[in-house]
Design a protein around this motif. Structure first.
Motif, PDB file in Angstrom:
ATOM      1  N   ASP A 151       0.909  -1.389  -0.065  1.00  0.00           N
ATOM      2  CA  ASP A 151      -0.210  -0.143   0.108  1.00  0.00           C
ATOM      3  C   ASP A 151       0.802   1.340  -0.026  1.00  0.00           C
ATOM      4  O   ASP A 151       1.963   1.277   0.848  1.00  0.00           O
ATOM      5  CB  ASP A 151      -0.900  -0.050   1.255  1.00  0.00           C
ATOM      6  N   ARG A 155      -0.438   3.854   6.848  1.00  0.00           N
ATOM      7  CA  ARG A 155      -1.740   4.104   7.752  1.00  0.00           C
ATOM      8  C   ARG A 155      -1.157   4.411   9.188  1.00  0.00           C
ATOM      9  O   ARG A 155      -0.115   3.578   9.674  1.00  0.00           O
ATOM     10  CB  ARG A 155      -2.263   2.538   7.505  1.00  0.00           C
ATOM     11  N   ARG A 158      -3.917   2.015  14.885  1.00  0.00           N
ATOM     12  CA  ARG A 158      -5.294   2.280  15.501  1.00  0.00           C
ATOM     13  C   ARG A 158      -5.211   2.860  17.147  1.00  0.00           C
ATOM     14  O   ARG A 158      -5.802   3.469  17.547  1.00  0.00           O
ATOM     15  CB  ARG A 158      -6.238   1.159  15.441  1.00  0.00           C
ATOM     16  N   LEU A 184      -8.502   3.357   8.602  1.00  0.00           N
ATOM     17  CA  LEU A 184      -8.604   2.002   8.817  1.00  0.00           C
ATOM     18  C   LEU A 184      -9.698   1.204   8.115  1.00  0.00           C
ATOM     19  O   LEU A 184      -9.336   0.284   7.497  1.00  0.00           O
ATOM     20  CB  LEU A 184      -8.711   1.790  10.357  1.00  0.00           C
ATOM     21  N   VAL A 185     -10.975   1.899   7.946  1.00  0.00           N
ATOM     22  CA  VAL A 185     -11.874   1.008   7.246  1.00  0.00           C
ATOM     23  C   VAL A 185     -11.486   0.926   5.661  1.00  0.00           C
ATOM     24  O   VAL A 185     -11.632  -0.106   5.157  1.00  0.00           O
ATOM     25  CB  VAL A 185     -13.414   1.589   7.345  1.00  0.00           C
ATOM     26  N   ALA A 187      -8.641   1.165   4.372  1.00  0.00           N
ATOM     27  CA  ALA A 187      -7.394   0.156   4.389  1.00  0.00           C
ATOM     28  C   ALA A 187      -7.891  -1.296   4.157  1.00  0.00           C
ATOM     29  O   ALA A 187      -7.276  -2.133   3.472  1.00  0.00           O
ATOM     30  CB  ALA A 187      -6.302   0.288   5.400  1.00  0.00           C
ATOM     31  N   GLN A 188      -8.895  -1.613   5.144  1.00  0.00           N
ATOM     32  CA  GLN A 188      -9.573  -3.040   5.147  1.00  0.00           C
ATOM     33  C   GLN A 188      -9.905  -3.286   3.741  1.00  0.00           C
ATOM     34  O   GLN A 188      -9.669  -4.317   3.332  1.00  0.00           O
ATOM     35  CB  GLN A 188     -10.302  -3.141   6.296  1.00  0.00           C
ATOM     36  N   ALA A 189     -10.903  -2.484   3.389  1.00  0.00           N
ATOM     37  CA  ALA A 189     -11.412  -2.653   1.883  1.00  0.00           C
ATOM     38  C   ALA A 189     -10.502  -2.695   0.858  1.00  0.00           C
ATOM     39  O   ALA A 189     -10.428  -3.359  -0.083  1.00  0.00           O
ATOM     40  CB  ALA A 189     -12.573  -1.386   1.646  1.00  0.00           C
ATOM     41  N   GLU A 190      -9.281  -1.919   1.073  1.00  0.00           N
ATOM     42  CA  GLU A 190      -8.238  -1.999  -0.103  1.00  0.00           C
ATOM     43  C   GLU A 190      -7.533  -3.452  -0.060  1.00  0.00           C
ATOM     44  O   GLU A 190      -7.378  -3.955  -0.983  1.00  0.00           O
ATOM     45  CB  GLU A 190      -7.248  -0.722   0.302  1.00  0.00           C
ATOM     46  N   ASP A 191      -7.428  -3.762   1.159  1.00  0.00           N
ATOM     47  CA  ASP A 191      -6.470  -5.292   1.372  1.00  0.00           C
ATOM     48  C   ASP A 191      -7.524  -6.163   0.759  1.00  0.00           C
ATOM     49  O   ASP A 191      -6.965  -7.204   0.164  1.00  0.00           O
ATOM     50  CB  ASP A 191      -6.148  -5.271   2.782  1.00  0.00           C
ATOM     51  N   ALA A 192      -8.862  -6.267   1.407  1.00  0.00           N
ATOM     52  CA  ALA A 192      -9.680  -7.043   0.801  1.00  0.00           C
ATOM     53  C   ALA A 192      -9.963  -7.162  -0.568  1.00  0.00           C
ATOM     54  O   ALA A 192     -10.004  -8.124  -1.353  1.00  0.00           O
ATOM     55  CB  ALA A 192     -11.071  -7.051   1.527  1.00  0.00           C
TER      56      ALA A 192
END
Length: 405
Positions: A151, A155, A158, A184-185, A187-192
């Protein structure tokens, strides 16, 4: 003493008589010493008074002038103080307005980010797709899925965001905390999304096709429309206000990945990735050059042969429309299905046909029974896959289909 003074006055101012002759008559006036002294005294007092008043007026004018000068200086000083106070007030008002405007701008940007994330989540929920194994492998054990790219956007942890929110009651810190939560949300969406995309690409690479060309063929044939509503809102609520460039670029990148995931998942759901026989079977002949079973000469075999029992259920390997159902020369009873994306499948030598031309079928739906009609030596299914008018090896899509199903 008095007599001496009076004597001196008599010598200086003796009694005098003033004669006045008029019309033959003579008149006189007697001016005594007392009258003369009194007149002199009065004249002296008057002269002294005149001198005193003159001197008083002169000195009083200077005092008035000095007082006026002092008053003017005080007036100038007061004007300067008032001007400084007004300037300080204007500076304070400007600072408050600037801070208020900055806070409003931060709040509006937060609202924009929140709305953008909401649209992104809604868009993600609309993505369809089946569950696939995370790491498809070749027969030799090599993992096909490429590593997820790093990425480029750093980031924030948290824990630091939580501590910032718990230690500070400043609204701006709270907004920064919420924006951090949004990151953070994101980042999670991007990773998924990246993981899902790389998994799909790895699986579909098993087909040996150019996936971009396949997806492009699907875009050309699909009937779609509607108003254009971009997921990223670059328009601002106020003049000159836009989303943070880094955040906006990141949203655009994720949205593009999600669109690609959506297209690849649609293709994986609509492409001919299924097995053509719904019961246990065996492969009897592969794709490519082989010896003809009737004359023993080399020939091009444009499909794969599968063996099973007579009337074994033959099923559609993907959703589509039946474009042919009937007898076709050496193929015997044949069914052809158009799956879109430039793909057609052909099922030959059937004993019976269970569909008609124009029917819409789903993956796994029975379209006939295995037989030995046409140019055939025994009960089997001849299965072909055509892409943009050219026959391709069905084993490619069958191998990828093990992870798509």
């Amino acid at each position: 003493m008095k007599e001496a003074i009076w004597g001196t006055a008599q010598r200086w101012f003796p009694d005098r008589q003033i004669y006045h002759r008029s019309d033959g008559q003579v008149r006189y006036f007697a001016i005594s010493t007392t009258l003369q002294v009194s007149a002199l005294f009065a004249a002296t007092v008057l002269a002294g008074w005149l001198c005193f008043t003159t001197v008083s007026v002169a000195f009083h004018g200077r005092a008035i002038a000095a007082k006026e000068t002092q008053i003017e200086e005080e007036r100038v000083q007061a004007s300067r103080l008032i001007a400084e106070a007004q300037a300080s007030e204007a500076t304070a008002i400007s600072l408050v307005e600037s801070q208020s405007a900055e806070f409003d701008r931060t709040a509006v940007e937060f609202q924009l980010r929140h709305e953008t994330l909401r649209q992104l989540v809604e868009f993600a929920e609309q993505l369809s797709g089946s569950i696939m194994e995370p790491s498809p492998e070749l027969d030799d054990g090599r993992v096909l899925m490429a590593a997820t790219p790093a990425d480029p956007t750093p980031r924030e942890a948290r824990d630091s965001l939580v501590s910032l929110a718990s230690l500070s009651e400043d609204p701006e810190d709270q907004i920064n905390y919420l924006m951090g939560e949004q990151d953070l949300v994101l980042a999670q969406a991007e990773d998924a999304t990246e993981t899902r995309l790389e998994n799909l690409r790895a699986v579909l690479r098993l087909t040996g096709l150019n996936i971009e060309d396949v997806v492009a063929s699907g875009r050309d044939t699909d009937e779609q429309g509607g108003p254009y509503e971009p997921i990223v809102m670059d328009a601002s609520f106020g003049p000159g206000l836009e989303l943070n460039h880094q955040f906006s670029s990141r949203i655009n990148r994720i949205a593009a990945r999600m669109l690609e995931v959506n297209e690849l998942e649609r293709f994986s759901m609509e492409g001919p990735f299924g097995e053509p026989i719904a019961v246990p079977h065996r492969r009897t002949s592969g794709f490519g050059v082989r010896l003809d079973p009737f004359n023993g000469r080399p020939t091009q075999h444009r499909g794969m042969d599968f063996g099973a029992y007579r009337r074994a259920p033959i099923v559609a390997t993907g959703p589509g429309e039946v474009v042919y159902a009937g007898w076709r020369g050496g193929y015997g009873r044949t069914v052809e299905i158009d799956h879109g994306y430039g793909f057609r499948t052909r099922y030959a030598h059937l004993h019976e046909i269970a569909v008609r031309r124009g029917d819409t079928v789903e993956r796994g739906q029975q379209i006939g029974g295995m037989g030995s009609t046409g140019r055939s030596t025994a009960t089997h299914l001849h299965y072909e896959i055509w892409f943009n008018g050219s026959a391709i090896d069905p084993d490619r899509l069958l191998r990828a289909g093990r992870y798509v199903q």
